[in-house]
Design a protein around this motif. Structure first.
Motif, PDB file in Angstrom:
ATOM      1  N   PRO A   1      13.736  53.249  83.056  1.00 46.23           N
ATOM      2  CA  PRO A   1      14.828  52.262  83.022  1.00 46.23           C
ATOM      3  C   PRO A   1      15.686  52.248  84.280  1.00 46.23           C
ATOM      4  CG  PRO A   1      15.331  54.137  81.606  1.00 46.23           C
ATOM      5  CD  PRO A   1      13.899  54.294  82.042  1.00 46.23           C
ATOM      6  N   ARG A   2      15.624  53.338  85.043  1.00 48.16           N
ATOM      7  CA  ARG A   2      16.428  53.449  86.259  1.00 48.16           C
ATOM      8  C   ARG A   2      17.895  53.185  85.911  1.00 48.16           C
ATOM      9  NH1 ARG A   2      11.486  51.126  87.770  1.00 48.16           N
ATOM     10  NH2 ARG A   2      10.265  52.534  89.080  1.00 48.16           N
ATOM     11  N   PHE A   3      18.523  52.192  86.514  1.00 47.74           N
ATOM     12  CA  PHE A   3      19.957  51.980  86.274  1.00 47.74           C
ATOM     13  C   PHE A   3      20.227  50.842  85.298  1.00 47.74           C
ATOM     14  CE2 PHE A   3      19.765  54.249  90.293  1.00 47.74           C
ATOM     15  CZ  PHE A   3      20.742  55.224  90.119  1.00 47.74           C
ATOM     16  N   GLU A   4      19.205  50.446  84.543  1.00 50.31           N
ATOM     17  CA  GLU A   4      19.381  49.414  83.531  1.00 50.31           C
ATOM     18  C   GLU A   4      19.420  50.034  82.140  1.00 50.31           C
ATOM     19  OE1 GLU A   4      17.654  45.406  83.600  1.00 50.31           O
ATOM     20  OE2 GLU A   4      16.418  46.107  85.262  1.00 50.31           O
ATOM     21  N   ASP A   5      19.973  49.272  81.187  1.00 47.77           N
ATOM     22  CA  ASP A   5      19.985  49.670  79.791  1.00 47.77           C
ATOM     23  C   ASP A   5      18.578  49.451  79.228  1.00 47.77           C
ATOM     24  OD1 ASP A   5      20.238  49.972  77.077  1.00 47.77           O
ATOM     25  OD2 ASP A   5      21.886  48.552  76.845  1.00 47.77           O
ATOM     26  N   PRO A   6      17.905  50.509  78.745  1.00 46.48           N
ATOM     27  CA  PRO A   6      16.541  50.336  78.240  1.00 46.48           C
ATOM     28  C   PRO A   6      16.437  49.340  77.096  1.00 46.48           C
ATOM     29  CG  PRO A   6      17.397  52.533  77.720  1.00 46.48           C
ATOM     30  CD  PRO A   6      18.345  51.908  78.688  1.00 46.48           C
ATOM     31  N   ASP A   7      17.466  49.265  76.259  1.00 46.16           N
ATOM     32  CA  ASP A   7      17.450  48.287  75.162  1.00 46.16           C
ATOM     33  C   ASP A   7      17.481  46.856  75.698  1.00 46.16           C
ATOM     34  OD1 ASP A   7      17.361  50.118  73.015  1.00 46.16           O
ATOM     35  OD2 ASP A   7      19.506  50.491  73.209  1.00 46.16           O
ATOM     36  N   ALA A   8      18.180  46.656  76.809  1.00 48.21           N
ATOM     37  CA  ALA A   8      18.232  45.322  77.417  1.00 48.21           C
ATOM     38  C   ALA A   8      16.873  44.952  78.003  1.00 48.21           C
ATOM     39  CB  ALA A   8      19.310  45.283  78.498  1.00 48.21           C
ATOM     40  N   ILE A   9      16.165  45.934  78.544  1.00 46.99           N
ATOM     41  CA  ILE A   9      14.823  45.686  79.084  1.00 46.99           C
ATOM     42  C   ILE A   9      13.879  45.283  77.955  1.00 46.99           C
ATOM     43  CG2 ILE A   9      12.834  46.727  80.233  1.00 46.99           C
ATOM     44  CD1 ILE A   9      14.811  48.578  81.703  1.00 46.99           C
ATOM     45  N   ILE A  10      13.956  46.001  76.831  1.00 47.34           N
ATOM     46  CA  ILE A  10      13.114  45.678  75.682  1.00 47.34           C
ATOM     47  C   ILE A  10      13.451  44.297  75.152  1.00 47.34           C
ATOM     48  CG2 ILE A  10      12.581  46.324  73.294  1.00 47.34           C
ATOM     49  CD1 ILE A  10      12.939  49.267  74.175  1.00 47.34           C
ATOM     50  N   ALA A  11      14.741  43.935  75.173  1.00 47.63           N
ATOM     51  CA  ALA A  11      15.156  42.593  74.736  1.00 47.63           C
ATOM     52  C   ALA A  11      14.547  41.523  75.625  1.00 47.63           C
ATOM     53  CB  ALA A  11      16.680  42.488  74.740  1.00 47.63           C
ATOM     54  N   ASP A  12      14.466  41.793  76.925  1.00 45.39           N
ATOM     55  CA  ASP A  12      13.803  40.855  77.840  1.00 45.39           C
ATOM     56  C   ASP A  12      12.331  40.691  77.477  1.00 45.39           C
ATOM     57  OD1 ASP A  12      16.065  40.351  79.324  1.00 45.39           O
ATOM     58  OD2 ASP A  12      15.570  41.749  80.937  1.00 45.39           O
ATOM     59  N   MET A  13      11.705  41.782  77.042  1.00 45.03           N
ATOM     60  CA  MET A  13      10.289  41.736  76.675  1.00 45.03           C
ATOM     61  C   MET A  13      10.080  40.936  75.392  1.00 45.03           C
ATOM     62  SD  MET A  13       8.951  45.588  77.644  1.00 45.03           S
ATOM     63  CE  MET A  13       7.212  45.114  77.778  1.00 45.03           C
TER      64      MET A  13
ATOM     65  N   GLU B   1       2.442  59.529  86.242  1.00 42.19           N
ATOM     66  CA  GLU B   1       3.820  59.979  86.475  1.00 42.19           C
ATOM     67  C   GLU B   1       4.200  61.100  85.510  1.00 42.19           C
ATOM     68  OE1 GLU B   1       5.674  55.744  88.118  1.00 42.19           O
ATOM     69  OE2 GLU B   1       6.214  56.469  86.132  1.00 42.19           O
ATOM     70  N   ASP B   2       4.897  62.100  86.031  1.00 42.22           N
ATOM     71  CA  ASP B   2       5.308  63.227  85.198  1.00 42.22           C
ATOM     72  C   ASP B   2       6.829  63.271  85.040  1.00 42.22           C
ATOM     73  OD1 ASP B   2       6.058  63.945  87.739  1.00 42.22           O
ATOM     74  OD2 ASP B   2       4.892  65.811  87.801  1.00 42.22           O
ATOM     75  N   TYR B   3       7.451  62.109  85.090  1.00 40.15           N
ATOM     76  CA  TYR B   3       8.909  62.026  84.969  1.00 40.15           C
ATOM     77  C   TYR B   3       9.302  60.692  84.338  1.00 40.15           C
ATOM     78  CZ  TYR B   3       8.442  58.868  88.933  1.00 40.15           C
ATOM     79  OH  TYR B   3       8.065  57.829  89.740  1.00 40.15           O
TER      80      TYR B   3
ATOM     81  N   GLY C   1      19.050  57.411  88.036  1.00 40.13           N
ATOM     82  CA  GLY C   1      18.902  58.164  89.272  1.00 40.13           C
ATOM     83  C   GLY C   1      18.418  59.586  89.102  1.00 40.13           C
ATOM     84  N   VAL C   2      18.199  60.014  87.854  1.00 37.46           N
ATOM     85  CA  VAL C   2      17.716  61.368  87.588  1.00 37.46           C
ATOM     86  C   VAL C   2      16.297  61.274  87.032  1.00 37.46           C
ATOM     87  CG1 VAL C   2      18.065  63.502  86.300  1.00 37.46           C
ATOM     88  CG2 VAL C   2      20.039  62.183  87.096  1.00 37.46           C
ATOM     89  N   LYS C   3      15.389  62.084  87.577  1.00 34.62           N
ATOM     90  CA  LYS C   3      14.006  62.097  87.099  1.00 34.62           C
ATOM     91  C   LYS C   3      13.826  63.262  86.121  1.00 34.62           C
ATOM     92  CE  LYS C   3      11.844  59.707  90.986  1.00 34.62           C
ATOM     93  NZ  LYS C   3      10.806  59.730  92.042  1.00 34.62           N
ATOM     94  N   TYR C   4      13.768  62.907  84.839  1.00 38.79           N
ATOM     95  CA  TYR C   4      13.586  63.903  83.793  1.00 38.79           C
ATOM     96  C   TYR C   4      12.094  64.150  83.562  1.00 38.79           C
ATOM     97  CZ  TYR C   4      18.503  62.959  82.763  1.00 38.79           C
ATOM     98  OH  TYR C   4      19.875  62.813  82.856  1.00 38.79           O
ATOM     99  N   PRO C   5      11.680  65.399  83.305  1.00 33.84           N
ATOM    100  CA  PRO C   5      10.257  65.671  83.062  1.00 33.84           C
ATOM    101  C   PRO C   5       9.733  64.865  81.870  1.00 33.84           C
ATOM    102  CG  PRO C   5      11.486  67.709  83.401  1.00 33.84           C
ATOM    103  CD  PRO C   5      12.504  66.620  83.277  1.00 33.84           C
TER     104      PRO C   5
END
Length: 484
Positions: A404-416, A459-461, A466-470
């Motif tokens: 999601p980077r700096f976007e709201d993941p729920d908003a991205i799913i809503a776009d989908m 990808e392993d993150y 801005g933070v790459k979580y495992p």
């Protein structure tokens, strides 16, 4: 090396100051400048290197290359003025490292989908044929057998030329690299001598950067326009943009196809989950790859190898021994009789290709359950298209978070979901937590079904604010299978 010797490769440049000053290295990032370096001020997408000339000088730059000298420039530090510092940077690095790409047979691969697979399989193929080879790819950079982590599809010019120089030092004969549209547009491949170029396909992607599909195509075409006459240009005859790539190239032209006559003609004889029986120029070969999209990738690999002078029969034998690239149609069998596939597909066309490949091998037996999301801070226009293709080619779909980077993941799913009608929504679940989405797909699966987890592949993150979580889709699936 002296400044005037190094900058002799720049035809339209003039030196202001002492041209005999000694240079200890070439750098375009002012933060990395050390004593005696030549700092090249490049105008980037978000920052302009000209704004950091003073910092570079403070850190010990012996000279600078710029399109304009700063206001009030005293000339104590020599300046080389040239109209295009982005293009100049590659030429200077090439000269500094002793023209490494000219000492290798360097092949670039460009296109929306398939770049990583084609470049990596060429690297694997040529090593099987007994050559030392280098690889520059999204997944990993390699200097013969040594792996070096990759951060970009195409490295920045400083890292790129340094890696090529290391390949030469390691005795490599060949090098294979992905050429992204960003790299071509930003002249990151300036100064390189290519022995060949490959075009895979072109569909919608990266419009957040290029703006239009036409601009995206033009960026890809720049790579072929710059190929020398001694190189080869290999294109996908079945892609409508294939001919465009060859319009202005001076290179030797070749084409591959599954649908019509071409230099390298293929036919899928039989396809199953473990692989494909493929016919190439009248010869049959069994490969460990599934789907028509992979048949195209293998044709590109075969065509490039032959264009580079390899014997056809020996190449086919080596082709039969190759294995899929990490995170590209990577299969993981469950103990309950169904299979999961992890794939990097993150464009509508790539998703369609993978799902069609799965449908071919299922042949009506079993369901397809797809888990997919879309990346944040990227082209929003492809999000509803991704969802539409997923539902069109699957029995059940779970829309989830990608990076999601700096976007709201729920908003991205809503776009989908905005791309789906009422009936399509009935076959769709929205689960923001990606781990839970994958777990739900496993819970829904029955013997004979196939789960596709798409979008992240190798990808392993997971990139969140801005933070790459495992996070690795493959590891998550294995953990869930182990705990059932």
């Amino acid at each position: 090396m002296k400044l005037n010797e190094l900058t002799a490769v720049l035809r339209t440049a003039r030196i202001q100051g002492d041209g005999a000053v000694a240079i200890s290295g070439v750098e375009s990032d002012s933060r990395k400048v050390t004593e005696g370096m030549l700092f090249v001020a490049v105008r980037g997408v978000t920052v302009d290197g000209h704004d950091f000339i003073a910092r570079a000088v403070e850190q010990g730059a012996a000279a600078i290359v710029c399109e304009r000298t700063p206001e009030g420039w005293t000339g104590e530090t020599p300046a080389v003025v040239t109209p295009d510092t982005a293009g100049a940077l590659g030429l200077l690095l090439d000269a500094w490292y002793g023209h490494p790409s000219a000492q290798l047979k360097l092949v670039g691969v460009t296109g929306t989908n398939g770049k990583t697979t084609v470049a990596t399989l060429l690297y694997d193929l040529f090593r099987r044929l007994g050559y030392r080879a280098g690889l520059l790819s999204t997944v990993c950079n390699r200097i013969d057998g040594r792996a070096i982590p990759a951060t970009h599809t195409t490295p920045d010019p400083v890292a790129l030329h340094a890696l090529l120089a290391q390949m030469v030092d390691a005795g490599c004969d060949y090098a294979f690299m992905e050429v992204s549209s960003h790299a071509a547009d930003q002249q990151r491949i300036s100064g390189l001598t290519f022995a060949g170029g490959i075009f895979t396909n072109l569909t919608r992607d990266h419009l957040d950067y290029h703006g239009t599909v036409e601009n995206y195509l033009t960026a890809k075409k720049k790579f072929f326009d710059g190929l020398p006459a001694a190189a080869f240009a290999l294109t996908n005859e079945d892609d409508r943009s294939g001919h465009v790539m060859l319009q202005n190239t001076a290179a030797r032209k070749y084409a591959y196809s599954l649908q019509t006559m071409a230099d390298f003609r293929g036919k899928v004889v039989e396809s199953h989950i473990e692989g494909t029986e493929l016919q190439v120029n009248g010869r049959e070969v069994n490969v460990h790859f599934t789907g028509r999209f992979n048949a195209y990738n293998l044709l590109a690999v075969y065509g490039a190898a032959v264009a580079l002078g390899q014997e056809a029969e020996e190449t086919l034998v080596a082709l039969s021994l190759l294995r899929p690239v990490a995170g590209r149609f990577e299969t993981i069998a469950s103990p309950d009789g169904y299979t999961a596939i992890v794939d990097y597909a993150h464009t509508p066309d790539a998703l369609t290709n993978v799902l069609n490949g799965i449908r071919e091998v299922l042949n009506g037996d079993g369901r397809i359950i797809t888990v997919v999301g879309a990346g944040g801070n990227r082209d929003r226009g492809k999000r509803p298209l991704m969802a539409k293709e997923a539902v069109r080619h699957s029995d059940r779909v779970i829309l989830t978070s990608d990076n999601p980077r700096f976007e709201d993941p729920d908003a991205i799913i809503a776009d989908m979901t905005a791309g789906l009608d009422g009936r399509e929504l009935q076959r769709t679940l929205c689960i923001t937590d990606r781990r839970q989405a994958i777990r739900t797909a496993v819970q829904l699966a029955r013997k004979g079904d196939l789960i596709l987890v798409a979008g992240k592949g190798h990808e392993d993150y997971q990139d969140v604010k801005g933070v790459k979580y495992p996070f690795d889709d493959r590891d998550v699936l294995k953990q869930i299978f182990a705990n059932r």
